[in-house]
Design an enzyme around this catalytic site. Structure first.
Site, PDB file in Angstrom:
ATOM      1  N   TYR A  33       2.185  -1.826  -3.647  1.00 35.00           N
ATOM      2  CA  TYR A  33       1.520  -2.534  -2.561  1.00 35.00           C
ATOM      3  C   TYR A  33       2.482  -2.836  -1.427  1.00 35.00           C
ATOM      4  O   TYR A  33       3.700  -2.683  -1.573  1.00 35.00           O
ATOM      5  CB  TYR A  33       0.858  -3.814  -3.079  1.00 35.00           C
ATOM      6  N   GLU A 183      16.605 -12.882  -6.582  1.00 31.91           N
ATOM      7  CA  GLU A 183      15.778 -13.139  -5.387  1.00 31.91           C
ATOM      8  C   GLU A 183      14.752 -14.202  -5.744  1.00 31.91           C
ATOM      9  O   GLU A 183      14.755 -14.732  -6.863  1.00 31.91           O
ATOM     10  CB  GLU A 183      15.103 -11.848  -4.914  1.00 31.91           C
ATOM     11  N   LEU A 207      13.968  -6.436  -4.515  1.00 34.03           N
ATOM     12  CA  LEU A 207      13.164  -5.681  -3.554  1.00 34.03           C
ATOM     13  C   LEU A 207      13.942  -5.593  -2.240  1.00 34.03           C
ATOM     14  O   LEU A 207      14.533  -6.589  -1.809  1.00 34.03           O
ATOM     15  CB  LEU A 207      11.823  -6.386  -3.317  1.00 34.03           C
TER      16      LEU A 207
HETATM   17  N1  PDD Z   1       6.509 -10.283  -1.237  1.00 35.11           N
HETATM   18  N2  PDD Z   1      11.271  -9.926  -3.012  1.00 35.11           N
HETATM   19  C1  PDD Z   1      10.103  -9.931  -3.658  1.00 35.11           C
HETATM   20  C2  PDD Z   1      10.112  -9.993  -5.141  1.00 35.11           C
HETATM   21  C3  PDD Z   1       8.883  -9.888  -2.945  1.00 35.11           C
HETATM   22  O1  PDD Z   1       7.715  -9.869  -3.595  1.00 35.11           O
HETATM   23  C4  PDD Z   1       8.923  -9.844  -1.509  1.00 35.11           C
HETATM   24  C5  PDD Z   1       7.674  -9.780  -0.681  1.00 35.11           C
HETATM   25  C6  PDD Z   1      10.178  -9.865  -0.883  1.00 35.11           C
HETATM   26  C7  PDD Z   1      10.313  -9.807   0.621  1.00 35.11           C
HETATM   27  O2  PDD Z   1      10.007  -8.520   1.116  1.00 35.11           O
HETATM   28  P1  PDD Z   1       9.422  -8.328   2.587  1.00 35.11           P
HETATM   29  O3  PDD Z   1      10.375  -8.988   3.509  1.00 35.11           O
HETATM   30  O4  PDD Z   1       9.372  -6.866   2.771  1.00 35.11           O
HETATM   31  O5  PDD Z   1       8.065  -8.999   2.619  1.00 35.11           O
HETATM   32  C8  PDD Z   1      11.327  -9.885  -1.659  1.00 35.11           C
HETATM   33  C9  PDD Z   1       5.247 -10.155  -0.545  1.00 35.11           C
HETATM   34  C10 PDD Z   1       5.228 -10.830   0.782  1.00 35.11           C
HETATM   35  C11 PDD Z   1       4.115 -10.583  -1.460  1.00 35.11           C
HETATM   36  O6  PDD Z   1       4.192 -10.223  -2.616  1.00 35.11           O
HETATM   37  O7  PDD Z   1       3.162 -11.225  -1.011  1.00 35.11           O
END
Ligand code: PDD
Length: 287
Positions: A33, A183, A207
């Site tokens: 996703y 994280e 991630l």
């Molecule tokens: N989550 N680490 C994890 C485990 C995440 O699920 C996310 C993002 C991030 C940040 O990635 P980005 O900057 O590309 O959004 C880091 C999304 C927002 C979610 O699951 O809703």
């Protein structure tokens, strides 16, 4: 208001959208996703999200539903149809719905991928109350699988992590493995000590946040010092400030870690500045 959502090529009212009970996203969490934020009716960091989606698909030998170019048109159509000024677009691609449950991957020639998109209308996304107050964080063990670089829909443990945090009176959890923070449950984690911004280096352990990449670039452009390395919760407790980044919350200040207040217990100056820069710069390049 009922949303218009996208399911396998059709734009439908949400109540009419249907997925097979044999869909591998449903049965096996066999799906990936992306979450893209929308500000001023425009998509933030869109190129980064489609690039990471393609990588997630490739790593799992999963087919894309359509060309990455077509994704932009679909995102825009949903933003328009649902009149989203500020909010999120959620996209999920799964390995599709074979006609039975089976651990073996289905033949992609006969089982096409499933793709679903929907919008979330969040009028105060940029000006959220949480960003002004800052988050309280607790730490929990990182019990996830070891390919966290792939953005899969296996979100049970992150979801449990948020619940553990809420029960403990906090807002979110940071995940710890071998004594070091990987994280947050749904965001990347940072501490600030002196003039240094410290965040874990990229690997399969985390991630590769799209917001992380942009924020680190803006920080360096603003002559801030960035150190990409692991840190422990003990180091976090000694930090001057802390924050997280994600597409859904941009730069979110952290004011407490494992019960220890950071600074004066309000969002720190570097987190606040980075949030301002991120919002300002991202609005300029939004499409
Ligand atoms: N989550 N680490 C994890 C485990 C995440 O699920 C996310 C993002 C991030 C940040 O990635 P980005 O900057 O590309 O959004 C880091 C999304 C927002 C979610 O699951 O809703």
């Amino acid at each position: 208001m009922s949303r218009i959502v996208f399911v396998n090529g059709e734009y439908l009212p949400e109540a009419e959208a249907k997925i097979s009970i044999f869909d591998r996203g449903f049965l096996m969490a066999d799906g990936v996703y992306e979450v893209t934020s929308v500000l001023d009716g425009k998509l933030i960091d869109f190129a980064g999200h489609t690039k990471r989606l393609q990588r997630s698909l490739d790593e799992l030998e999963m087919r894309a539903y359509c060309d990455m170019d077509e994704l932009l048109a679909i995102h825009r159509e949903l933003v328009d149809l649902n009149e989203i000024n500020e909010g999120l677009v959620y996209l999920q691609v799964t390995r599709g719905a074979p006609n039975d449950r089976d651990f073996v991957f289905p033949d992609p020639e006969t089982t096409p991928p499933t793709m679903v998109l929907f919008t979330q209308n969040i009028p105060n996304l940029a000006d959220s109350a949480a960003s002004k107050k800052g988050n309280k964080i607790i730490s929990i063990e990182d019990l996830r699988w070891h390919r966290r670089d792939i953005k899969t829909v296996q979100l049970l443990y992150p979801s449990m992590g948020k619940m553990i945090a809420k029960k403990a009176g906090a807002d979110d959890a940071w995940l710890v493995e071998d004594g070091m923070v990987t994280e947050g449950t749904s965001n990347n984690a940072y501490i600030v000590k002196g003039n240094k911004i410290i965040t874990r280096q990229l690997s399969n352990d985390i991630l590769h946040g799209i917001t992380r990449a942009a924020v680190l670039r803006f920080a360096r452009e603003a002559q801030m010092v960035v150190e990409e390395r692991s840190f422990s919760m003990d180091e976090a407790k000694e930090a001057d400030e802390a924050f997280t980044t994600s597409a859904s919350a941009f730069v979110m200040p952290v004011i407490e870690v494992d019960g220890v207040m950071l600074g004066d217990g309000t969002p720190g100056p570097i987190a606040k500045r980075l949030r301002e820069i991120y919002l300002e710069e991202s609005r300029k390049t939004a499409i």
